[in-house]
Write a protein that holds these residues in place. Structure first.
Motif, short mmCIF file in Angstrom:
data_model
loop_
_atom_site.label_atom_id
_atom_site.label_comp_id
_atom_site.label_asym_id
_atom_site.label_seq_id
_atom_site.Cartn_x
_atom_site.Cartn_y
_atom_site.Cartn_z
N ARG A 164 37.60 46.20 35.58
CA ARG A 164 37.23 44.79 35.42
C ARG A 164 38.47 43.89 35.49
O ARG A 164 38.41 42.78 36.03
CB ARG A 164 36.52 44.59 34.10
CG ARG A 164 35.13 45.22 34.04
CD ARG A 164 34.12 44.44 34.84
NE ARG A 164 33.84 43.13 34.25
CZ ARG A 164 33.01 42.24 34.75
NH1 ARG A 164 32.39 42.52 35.90
NH2 ARG A 164 32.80 41.09 34.15
N GLN A 168 38.75 40.86 38.09
CA GLN A 168 38.96 39.48 37.67
C GLN A 168 40.22 38.90 38.30
O GLN A 168 40.28 37.71 38.63
CB GLN A 168 39.03 39.39 36.14
CG GLN A 168 37.73 39.73 35.43
CD GLN A 168 36.67 38.64 35.57
OE1 GLN A 168 36.66 37.87 36.53
NE2 GLN A 168 35.78 38.55 34.60
N GLY A 177 36.69 33.26 40.71
CA GLY A 177 36.81 33.36 39.25
C GLY A 177 37.78 32.36 38.68
O GLY A 177 38.45 31.61 39.41
N THR A 180 43.70 33.41 35.71
CA THR A 180 43.99 34.36 34.64
C THR A 180 45.37 34.96 34.82
O THR A 180 45.84 35.16 35.97
CB THR A 180 42.94 35.49 34.59
OG1 THR A 180 43.37 36.50 33.66
CG2 THR A 180 42.73 36.14 35.95
N VAL A 229 40.13 34.91 30.09
CA VAL A 229 39.46 35.95 30.88
C VAL A 229 39.69 37.32 30.24
O VAL A 229 38.76 38.12 30.09
CB VAL A 229 39.95 35.93 32.34
CG1 VAL A 229 39.39 37.11 33.12
CG2 VAL A 229 39.55 34.61 33.02
#
Length: 343
Positions: A164, A168, A177, A180, A229
């Motif tokens: 993940r 991300q 997205g 982050t 995030v």
């Protein structure tokens, strides 16, 4: 009882811990060998790995030529998730003749028995994957299929967190997205230029997907620095752990008791405050009297303590074994590491 009363095994995907124990709780030998998961190796491969492990254990005990079957064998193995696993793995183990008597359980029960002096409670293991078992004082148990997405296990452990995190980071880079810190930190860990370079390396096999497990500390660091995030990823793991424990105590009808909750596995051993504090707070809402312990003993100790109790050994034997069967005796530095070197 025979002087080799007990063979205790905690077997997982990456490693297998084995111990030979005398009837008075004296540790005769303990070794760590490669994994023995039938889900990863197949049943024949799992039995081959266990045969090699038991042979190494016998040699370590100085009994390679004279050792016969133990009085009791307690096998706590990863992948003992469904009744069909109980049946086929149990049958295969009986065919190997490792012991006169046989107990076969999911490896999470070894964690529970190692961490709960009461012998009952809830255990959660969050390492590469995520699983939970529960045992009531009257012997009723709860376990989960833990078969991944096909059994509803959409949020898992360290590998899920790493995958993940990479996803991300890629989404932040292509605009799908939110921005982050992971966009910088993920490729930096692997020494690559950007997240897509990491994805390409995984896709082409230059980096094994399992190596993404090592990104968990990167996620913890980003979350601690305020990255929303990364924080959301950790919150997802917390929510799943709390859900598992809450469901378990409700099904066992023990929510009003001082439930021992044993926490183990690389993610929970990391000591990350955000993760542990979230788990404790959430579990206490479901079981207000819950008592927590982050396991500091090897789970194979739990398999061995269970076996000694089955053989009728007393508290002195259990205490003796608890002093002797440690990570040091296995030649291990501690719980399984989260960080694996990039392939």
């Amino acid at each position: 009882m025979d002087d080799v009363a007990l063979l205790a095994v905690d077997g997982g995907n990456s490693k297998t811990d084995l111990a030979l124990v005398a009837g008075d709780g004296t540790l005769l030998a303990a070794v760590r060998t490669p994994g023995c998961s039938h889900q990863r190796l197949g049943l024949a491969g799992a039995m081959s790995s266990l045969r090699s492990g038991v042979a190494k254990l016998r040699t370590a005990a100085g009994r390679s030529g004279a050792y016969g079957p133990a009085e009791l064998g307690v096998f706590c193995l990863a992948g003992i998730d469904l009744p069909v696993d109980d049946d086929r793995v149990g049958a295969a183990l009986r065919g190997e003749g490792f012991a006169h008597g046989l107990e076969v359980h999911n490896d999470m029960f070894a964690m529970l028995w190692a961490g709960s002096p009461a012998g009952w409670g809830v255990a959660v293991g969050a390492g590469t994957g995520l699983n939970c078992v529960g045992l009531a004082p009257d012997g009723r148990e709860v376990r989960f299929p833990s078969l991944g997405r096909i059994s509803g296990d959409w949020v898992a452990g360290g590998r899920w967190l790493g995958v993940r995190a990479l996803g991300q980071a890629i989404r932040a880079g292509d605009g799908r997205g939110e921005p982050t810190e992971l966009q910088r930190a993920v490729p930096e860990y692997f020494g690559l230029s950007d997240p897509m370079a990491v994805a390409e390396a995984v896709y082409t096999g230059r980096i094994e997907e399992r190596s993404l497990l090592a990104l968990a500390p990167t996620v913890f660091k980003a979350a601690a620095g305020g990255d929303p995030v990364a924080r959301e990823l950790i919150d997802s793991v917390v929510e799943e752990i709390v859900n598992l424990v809450g469901v378990t105590v409700r099904r066992l009808e023990i929510a009003d008791l001082a439930v021992p909750v044993v926490l183990g596995g690389g993610l929970l051993h990391s000591g990350d405050g955000m993760l542990l504090d979230g788990v404790r707070a959430g579990v206490l809402e479901a079981a207000p009297k819950a008592e927590f312990r982050v396991l500091d003993a090897p789970p194979v100790l739990g398999a061995a303590l269970f076996g000694l109790a089955k053989l009728g050994a007393g508290p002195e034997a259990a205490a003796r074994l608890s002093e002797q069967l440690t990570y040091d005796s296995l030649g291990a530095v501690g719980p399984a590491e989260l960080v694996e070197p990039p392939a």
